[in-house]
Design a protein around this motif. Structure first.
Motif, PDB file in Angstrom:
ATOM      1  N   LEU A  24       0.831  -1.197   0.000  1.00  0.00           N
ATOM      2  CA  LEU A  24       0.000   0.000   0.000  1.00  0.00           C
ATOM      3  C   LEU A  24       0.873   1.256   0.000  1.00  0.00           C
ATOM      4  O   LEU A  24       2.005   1.248   0.487  1.00  0.00           O
ATOM      5  CB  LEU A  24      -0.907   0.012   1.238  1.00  0.00           C
ATOM      6  CG  LEU A  24      -1.893  -1.155   1.343  1.00  0.00           C
ATOM      7  CD1 LEU A  24      -2.560  -1.159   2.714  1.00  0.00           C
ATOM      8  CD2 LEU A  24      -2.942  -1.086   0.236  1.00  0.00           C
TER       9      LEU A  24
ATOM     10  N   SER B 207      -1.905   5.770   2.182  1.00  0.00           N
ATOM     11  CA  SER B 207      -3.163   5.051   2.029  1.00  0.00           C
ATOM     12  C   SER B 207      -3.894   4.947   3.367  1.00  0.00           C
ATOM     13  O   SER B 207      -3.290   4.601   4.385  1.00  0.00           O
ATOM     14  CB  SER B 207      -2.891   3.649   1.487  1.00  0.00           C
ATOM     15  OG  SER B 207      -4.072   2.873   1.484  1.00  0.00           O
TER      16      SER B 207
ATOM     17  N   ARG C 214      -3.685   1.571   5.081  1.00  0.00           N
ATOM     18  CA  ARG C 214      -2.397   1.274   5.713  1.00  0.00           C
ATOM     19  C   ARG C 214      -2.431   1.650   7.186  1.00  0.00           C
ATOM     20  O   ARG C 214      -1.989   0.885   8.059  1.00  0.00           O
ATOM     21  CB  ARG C 214      -1.285   2.027   4.993  1.00  0.00           C
ATOM     22  CG  ARG C 214       0.122   1.662   5.450  1.00  0.00           C
ATOM     23  CD  ARG C 214       1.149   2.377   4.570  1.00  0.00           C
ATOM     24  NE  ARG C 214       2.487   1.896   4.858  1.00  0.00           N
ATOM     25  CZ  ARG C 214       3.266   2.389   5.830  1.00  0.00           C
ATOM     26  NH1 ARG C 214       2.802   3.369   6.600  1.00  0.00           N
ATOM     27  NH2 ARG C 214       4.475   1.901   6.029  1.00  0.00           N
TER      28      ARG C 214
END
Length: 308
Positions: free
Chosen positions: A234, A238, A241
């Motif tokens: 990721l 993100s 995440r």
């Protein structure tokens, strides 16, 4: 498996009690009040090695390394950070044994050492993605201090005050407790962490949406062991995440809480121990090279002295 465990356990007790000519776990060791240190120390050592296997075998090779990688540390650094725990455990074990041999008060020293374990586990539970390496090392040293303080002295407490012909049996039984404790510790702590991680991720709307929409090419796994690969796939900014990192930190915290509960149970068992002290009177009166004695006292039993 639980049913099989129960059936095999009952069968073992029946064979040991009625048919075995030389039982490996004689029932008399567990029913005599004057010998209560044997079952207490066996249970205590089993619970003690919950922490060792959770912090080393289970954690250094799996969950601790994963946790430290989740919070941003490299793999090599994560693996090396188990060294402070093991080093302090070895040092504290040696120091505690020497202190108990010199000053006595074995039960008090053992209890004080075990009392450090919940403190260390409580501190470990506060670690998160913002924790520094110095903080991780410091908390690992405290945890190792508590664990090491009881590793060897619990074996001595179980042996003291028993007839000579029972010592080999007791040593084998108590010596097998770490393996049992490690197996149970891995299962218990692993179950806590796995369930906590899955529940946290599933409760997150962002993570649930991504998992459902990526069945054909799944990049997010509910297995905590895969969290590092999921995070690495990721982008740093993100939202998912951050969800995965928070979920694993939360699961880690609950795993530490379970070990705090185990340590508190150990303290309760320590309060039930028979009093064991080293008698230094012979040393004072006969000189430095005279043999030491171990005095075992109990309100319901006569005093027993075993020369060492």
């Amino acid at each position: 498996m639980l049913c099989a465990l129960g059936v095999s356990g009952i069968a073992f007790c029946v064979v040991e009690g009625r048919y075995a000519k030389m039982p490996i776990a004689p029932g008399r060791l567990f029913v005599r009040w004057g010998w209560r240190n044997v079952p207490i120390m066996m249970i205590n050592r089993t619970l003690l090695f919950f922490h060792n296997f959770a912090m080393t075998l289970f954690i250094s090779f799996s969950y601790h390394t994963v946790f430290l990688q989740v919070i941003g540390l490299p793999t090599v650094t994560s693996s090396a950070l188990i060294i402070p725990f093991l080093s302090m455990a070895a040092i504290s074990s040696t120091v505690v044994n020497a202190t108990a041999s010199k000053y006595g008060y074995v039960r008090t020293i053992c209890s004080c050492g075990i009392a450090i374990i919940p403190i260390g586990m409580g501190l470990m539970s506060t670690l998160n993605e913002k924790s520094s390496i110095g903080r991780i090392v410091g908390y690992s040293l405290i945890s190792g201090l508590g664990f090491g303080s009881a590793t060897q002295i619990t074996m001595v407490i179980a042996q003291v005050g028993l007839p000579a012909d029972e010592l080999s049996t007791v040593t084998a039984l108590v010596g097998a407790a770490p393996t049992l404790g490690g197996t149970l510790g891995v299962a218990v702590v692993g179950t806590v962490i796995n369930n906590a991680y899955k529940q946290t991720v599933q409760r997150s709307a962002i993570a649930s949406s991504l998992i459902q929409n990526s069945r054909a090419n799944t990049t997010i796994s509910l297995n905590p062991s895969d969290v590092v690969s999921s995070i690495s796939s990721l982008a740093p900014d993100s939202p998912i995440r951050n969800v995965l990192i928070s979920a694993y930190v939360s699961a880690w915290r609950k795993g530490c809480y379970s070990l705090i509960g185990v340590a508190m149970l150990q303290l309760v068992l320590c309060a039930m121990m028979r009093k064991v002290e080293f008698d230094s009177s012979s040393k004072d009166s006969e000189g430095e090279g005279s043999p030491r004695s171990v005095v075992v006292e109990d309100a319901k039993d006569s005093v027993m002295v075993v020369h060492t």
